[in-house]
Write a protein that holds these residues in place. Structure first.
Motif, PDB file in Angstrom:
ATOM      1  N   GLU A 287      -7.633   1.975   3.489  1.00  0.00           N
ATOM      2  CA  GLU A 287      -7.086   2.907   3.594  1.00  0.00           C
ATOM      3  C   GLU A 287      -7.260   4.236   2.860  1.00  0.00           C
ATOM      4  O   GLU A 287      -8.093   4.469   1.664  1.00  0.00           O
ATOM      5  CB  GLU A 287      -5.201   2.737   3.166  1.00  0.00           C
ATOM      6  CG  GLU A 287      -4.578   4.235   3.718  1.00  0.00           C
ATOM      7  CD  GLU A 287      -3.551   4.409   3.691  1.00  0.00           C
ATOM      8  OE1 GLU A 287      -2.688   4.444   4.379  1.00  0.00           O
ATOM      9  OE2 GLU A 287      -3.111   3.376   1.960  1.00  0.00           O
TER      10      GLU A 287
ATOM     11  N   HIS B 157      -6.287   2.285  -0.752  1.00  0.00           N
ATOM     12  CA  HIS B 157      -5.410   0.889  -0.942  1.00  0.00           C
ATOM     13  C   HIS B 157      -6.163   0.330  -0.097  1.00  0.00           C
ATOM     14  O   HIS B 157      -7.512   0.645   0.517  1.00  0.00           O
ATOM     15  CB  HIS B 157      -4.118   0.580  -0.024  1.00  0.00           C
ATOM     16  CG  HIS B 157      -3.390   1.836  -0.716  1.00  0.00           C
ATOM     17  ND1 HIS B 157      -3.034   1.648  -1.977  1.00  0.00           N
ATOM     18  CD2 HIS B 157      -1.668   2.292  -0.368  1.00  0.00           C
ATOM     19  CE1 HIS B 157      -1.748   2.163  -2.782  1.00  0.00           C
ATOM     20  NE2 HIS B 157      -1.449   3.136  -1.498  1.00  0.00           N
TER      21      HIS B 157
ATOM     22  N   THR C  38       5.573   2.025  10.361  1.00  0.00           N
ATOM     23  CA  THR C  38       4.417   2.397   9.415  1.00  0.00           C
ATOM     24  C   THR C  38       2.928   1.556   9.903  1.00  0.00           C
ATOM     25  O   THR C  38       3.406   1.962  11.178  1.00  0.00           O
ATOM     26  CB  THR C  38       4.368   0.494   8.773  1.00  0.00           C
ATOM     27  OG1 THR C  38       5.136  -0.844   9.217  1.00  0.00           O
ATOM     28  CG2 THR C  38       5.411   0.469   7.755  1.00  0.00           C
TER      29      THR C  38
ATOM     30  N   ASP D  14       2.468   1.979   2.174  1.00  0.00           N
ATOM     31  CA  ASP D  14       2.515   3.418   1.040  1.00  0.00           C
ATOM     32  C   ASP D  14       2.012   2.826  -0.162  1.00  0.00           C
ATOM     33  O   ASP D  14       1.610   3.798  -0.568  1.00  0.00           O
ATOM     34  CB  ASP D  14       4.317   3.409   0.899  1.00  0.00           C
ATOM     35  CG  ASP D  14       5.086   4.444   2.062  1.00  0.00           C
ATOM     36  OD1 ASP D  14       4.207   4.807   3.428  1.00  0.00           O
ATOM     37  OD2 ASP D  14       6.360   4.724   1.563  1.00  0.00           O
ATOM     38  N   LYS D  15       1.907   1.469  -0.579  1.00  0.00           N
ATOM     39  CA  LYS D  15       1.264   1.026  -1.605  1.00  0.00           C
ATOM     40  C   LYS D  15       0.264   0.384  -1.467  1.00  0.00           C
ATOM     41  O   LYS D  15      -0.068  -0.203  -1.954  1.00  0.00           O
ATOM     42  CB  LYS D  15       2.388   0.305  -2.667  1.00  0.00           C
ATOM     43  CG  LYS D  15       3.678   1.591  -3.341  1.00  0.00           C
ATOM     44  CD  LYS D  15       4.445   1.197  -3.935  1.00  0.00           C
ATOM     45  CE  LYS D  15       5.410   2.620  -4.216  1.00  0.00           C
ATOM     46  NZ  LYS D  15       5.668   1.943  -5.506  1.00  0.00           N
ATOM     47  N   GLN D  16      -0.202  -0.456  -0.708  1.00  0.00           N
ATOM     48  CA  GLN D  16      -0.415  -1.782  -0.353  1.00  0.00           C
ATOM     49  C   GLN D  16      -0.824  -2.127   1.025  1.00  0.00           C
ATOM     50  O   GLN D  16      -0.230  -1.344   2.137  1.00  0.00           O
ATOM     51  CB  GLN D  16      -0.143  -3.470  -1.217  1.00  0.00           C
ATOM     52  CG  GLN D  16       1.879  -3.576  -0.893  1.00  0.00           C
ATOM     53  CD  GLN D  16       1.900  -4.420  -1.462  1.00  0.00           C
ATOM     54  OE1 GLN D  16       1.393  -4.767  -2.509  1.00  0.00           O
ATOM     55  NE2 GLN D  16       2.305  -5.648  -1.541  1.00  0.00           N
TER      56      GLN D  16
ATOM     57  N   ASP E  18      -0.844  -5.192   3.348  1.00  0.00           N
ATOM     58  CA  ASP E  18      -0.371  -7.055   3.608  1.00  0.00           C
ATOM     59  C   ASP E  18      -0.630  -7.314   4.932  1.00  0.00           C
ATOM     60  O   ASP E  18      -0.886  -6.864   6.061  1.00  0.00           O
ATOM     61  CB  ASP E  18       1.202  -7.037   3.161  1.00  0.00           C
ATOM     62  CG  ASP E  18       1.676  -6.208   1.880  1.00  0.00           C
ATOM     63  OD1 ASP E  18       1.415  -6.528   1.009  1.00  0.00           O
ATOM     64  OD2 ASP E  18       2.497  -5.836   2.412  1.00  0.00           O
TER      65      ASP E  18
END
Length: 742
Positions: free
Chosen positions: A444, A451, A473, A492-494, A496
């Motif tokens: 990203e 990320h 998302t 937002d943070k990773q 998956d």
């Protein structure tokens, strides 16, 4: 008059039947006594003549003729001159006399001529001849003059892929900007302007045409006061609709419209009091039809598409992107031409597309994306990606995007201008053994510090997509040849991975569906995938009808039909579009959809309903379901009394001087002429008669005779005469000036 020296040529017997008054000539139905011929004028050619053209060649006020004689390689000029005595031909034991009142001049030409036209191109008061020569890939301008140098000097203009046929040339001398020569080609229509004896002409090509085009027609077909262009093809190798209409507008020609001709031969365009008709002859039945084109509400769910031509050579593995580039709020379209390394923009102006300037880009672009007013192009050949910005009506050359891993880039994807991009890269690992799988990284943006996640595969991924999910998302989809696509949730943070069931198709085309769903099209079906947090599952499968279905893409759509349609299946195997709802396919629409590369739906005009965009190898198709469509309405039908009869040529003119256009139709199989009188019922059969004996065709395959027919006033008496080309003769039937037709 008929000269006594006129004798048959090897079995060809010209029938004296045509010398009788029309009332004695076996009329069909209620014969009109105004149709009569006072004479039979026969001109000798050395072989099957044609093409031909009629105009005032010497500017003396009389109608003359020019015919191409392919055997001798000559243009035969037949000039009307009452003082000339007929010329006698003796060859092979046969004698034939050109009629009195006509002089003959022969002009050699170095290549075969397929079409003829005329116009005063240099404004000297004398008509010039335009010769269309496909074998030499050129047209020749033969300059007119007042003396014996007439048509002896020439200007050659080289053109590409000129089409064959005697109706492939259009001379527009009424254009306010000067004469325009239009030449039909396999690439489209070449328009030639500013032709002079010592200057360089301006040549522009209106690209786009069906396979094997054979005729071009210019007329106000839809009755809106603007001239339209119509082209016709004999082949359907690249589409089912061999008629293509370019509607005329105040801005010039509009986008092409594909029209269906079924199993028909287009004979010509006939103006009538009720509008212009396309006169068609069925190939398999003895039927002559008149068809009117109108804009209105038809019964088909999807109207005929607009066609925006791209490149006659094709765009290779090109792609397209949709987004607002110029900041006017309307979605624009940019197409990547991989074969020529070009960007082809189409600017949205109130829902209508205008082709912009094609602009050079990175070598062999792989993917294309519009993000925040820029066009981002990836290119393995250039080792990364570049960003172009609008510049006049095209784009600037792309500036390369810097980044630590940009040189190993595979693809870039995004959803909207407010969301960051994601990209896919090859991880260069010098310690990787030959047996271990290659590693790829999904990142990203920004590339540095964003990320990321790793994935492994035996094959290099072919495409990267990014779709919005229902919870706000985003879902990234990596397509891999012959493998199940990989799904990833961009949080937002990773990033998956999403668990994928075995029922998800491998090697299919992935597209965003409604409410965060995904659509995967492959072979003859589409599977609807629901993604819930970290797991995907197949909701249902929709099968395309027909055993030869090959669905290349499934796209969601919102049509103006009560909201029933939810998606469209593009069936390249059966050349169909299938409309689907939650229960399955409820309608299938025929069309030129066998070579679709990409499909997309977007609301181009902002009316709340979607247009369907289909990208092909040589054109962009736009289907506008909410607009009035072009419909072909059959308003005239005539069935021949003989089952083996076929209409093969047609000419128009006021043959009985009543102010209404009549038709004269050639039956090339039975070697007959039939006159259709114009009137309140459009056309009614008034007279039919044979042209010559059938003995000529004994033992071999029958040719189409007469090959051509023309209606002009050749003798200056104010009445329309009929001319035909048959075997090695040109025959004129002067209209009877003593029959009381006035």
């Amino acid at each position: 008059m008929i000269h006594p020296e006129l004798t048959p040529l090897r079995g060809l017997l010209l029938m004296a039947l045509l010398l009788l008054p029309a009332a004695q000539m076996s009329p069909l139905g209620a014969a009109d006594g105004a149709f009569g011929f006072s004479d039979l004028l026969v001109f000798r050619l050395s072989s099957a003549g044609g093409p031909w053209h009629s105009t005032d060649l010497d500017a003396d006020g009389d109608q003359d003729l020019v015919v191409w004689d392919s055997n001798r390689g000559e243009l035969i000029l037949l000039l009307r001159d009452p003082e000339v005595v007929g010329f006698t031909h003796r060859e092979g034991g046969n004698t034939l006399v050109d009629p009195d009142g006509w002089s003959r001049i022969s002009i050699p030409v170095r290549t075969d001529v397929e079409a003829l036209g005329s116009g005063d191109l240099d404004a000297d008061g004398y008509p010039d001849l335009i010769l269309c020569c496909p074998d030499a890939n050129r047209i020749e301008i033969r300059w007119g003059a007042a003396d014996s140098s007439r048509f002896r000097t020439e200007l050659r203009i080289r053109l590409r892929e000129i089409a064959r046929g005697d109706q492939t040339l259009d001379i527009d001398t009424g254009n306010p900007e000067g004469p325009v020569i239009r030449v039909l080609s396999k690439e489209g229509i070449h328009e030639i302007r500013d032709v002079s004896r010592d200057g360089v002409p301006d040549i522009e090509t209106l690209t786009g045409t069906a396979a094997n085009p054979i005729s071009i027609h210019r007329a106000d077909i839809d009755g809106d006061g603007h001239e339209d262009l119509l082209t016709f093809s004999t082949a359907a190798t690249d589409r089912l609709h061999p008629l293509r209409l370019r509607p005329g507008t105040v801005l010039g020609w509009g986008a092409e419209i594909l029209l269906e001709a079924e199993d028909a031969r287009l004979l010509g365009v006939a103006p009538t009091a009720e509008g212009t008709l396309l006169m068609m002859s069925d190939r398999s039945r003895p039927v002559l039809r008149g068809v009117r084109l109108e804009r209105g509400r038809g019964r088909q769910l999807l109207p005929n598409p607009d066609v925006y031509p791209l490149s006659p050579e094709g765009i290779g593995a090109g792609d397209f992107a949709v987004g607002d580039i110029d900041g006017d709020g309307d979605p624009d379209i940019v197409i990547s031409d991989r074969k020529s390394s070009l960007l082809r923009p189409f600017w949205n102006e109130g829902g209508s597309l205008r082709a912009g300037v094609k602009s050079p880009t990175l070598k062999q672009p792989r993917s294309i994306l519009i993000h925040r007013g820029q066009v981002i192009v990836t290119s393995p050949e250039e080792g990364g990606a570049g960003s172009s910005v609008p510049q006049k009506s095209g784009f600037s050359f792309p500036a390369l995007i810097d980044g630590d891993e940009i040189d190993s880039l595979i693809g870039i994807a995004g959803t909207d201008d407010d969301s960051p991009l994601v990209s896919l890269h090859v991880v260069k690992d010098p310690d990787r053994s030959s047996r271990s799988k290659p590693t790829y990284r999904l990142i990203e943006w920004p590339i540095v510090g964003g990320h990321s996640i790793l994935l492994k595969s035996d094959r290099e991924p072919s495409a990267l997509h990014l779709f919005p999910d229902s919870d706000g998302t985003r879902i990234a989809v990596v397509e891999i040849p012959f493998e199940t696509p990989r799904f990833f949730r961009i949080g937002d943070k990773q990033i998956d991975p999403i668990q994928i069931p075995a029922t998800v198709e491998s090697g299919g085309s992935v597209q965003a569906g409604a409410d965060g769903q995904l659509l995967i099209a492959r072979e003859g079906r589409c599977r609807i995938i629901s993604v819930d947090k970290s797991e995907a599952r197949v909701l249902r499968q929709i099968d395309a009808p027909g055993g030869s279905a090959r669905v290349v893409q499934a796209i969601p759509v919102h049509l103006d039909d009560g909201g029933r349609a939810q998606m469209v299946l593009v069936d390249a195997g059966q050349h169909l579009l299938h409309l689907c709802d939650e229960t399955g396919v409820y309608a299938s629409v025929e069309g030129p959809y066998q070579k679709v590369k990409r499909a997309r739906t977007i609301d181009l005009d902002g009316d709340g309903f979607d247009e369907i965009l289909l990208l092909g190898e040589r054109s962009l198709l736009v289907i506008r379901p909410t607009q009035l469509e072009w419909t072909a309405t059959e308003v005239f039908t005539r069935r021949h009394e003989e089952e083996n009869g076929r209409s093969t040529a047609l000419a128009l003119g006021d043959l009985n001087d009543d102010g209404i256009t009549d038709l004269i139709v050639v039956d090339g199989v039975r070697s007959e002429l039939e006159i259709f009188a114009g009137g309140n019922n459009l056309f009614s059969s008034a007279l039919r008669f044979p042209v010559f004996e059938k003995k000529l065709f004994r033992g071999g395959g029958r040719a189409i005779e007469p090959r051509r027919v023309m209606v002009r006033d050749f003798d200056g008496d104010g009445l329309q005469d009929v001319a035909i080309l048959v075997h090695d003769r040109l025959i004129i039937y002067p209209q009877d000036s003593t029959g009381g037709v006035r």
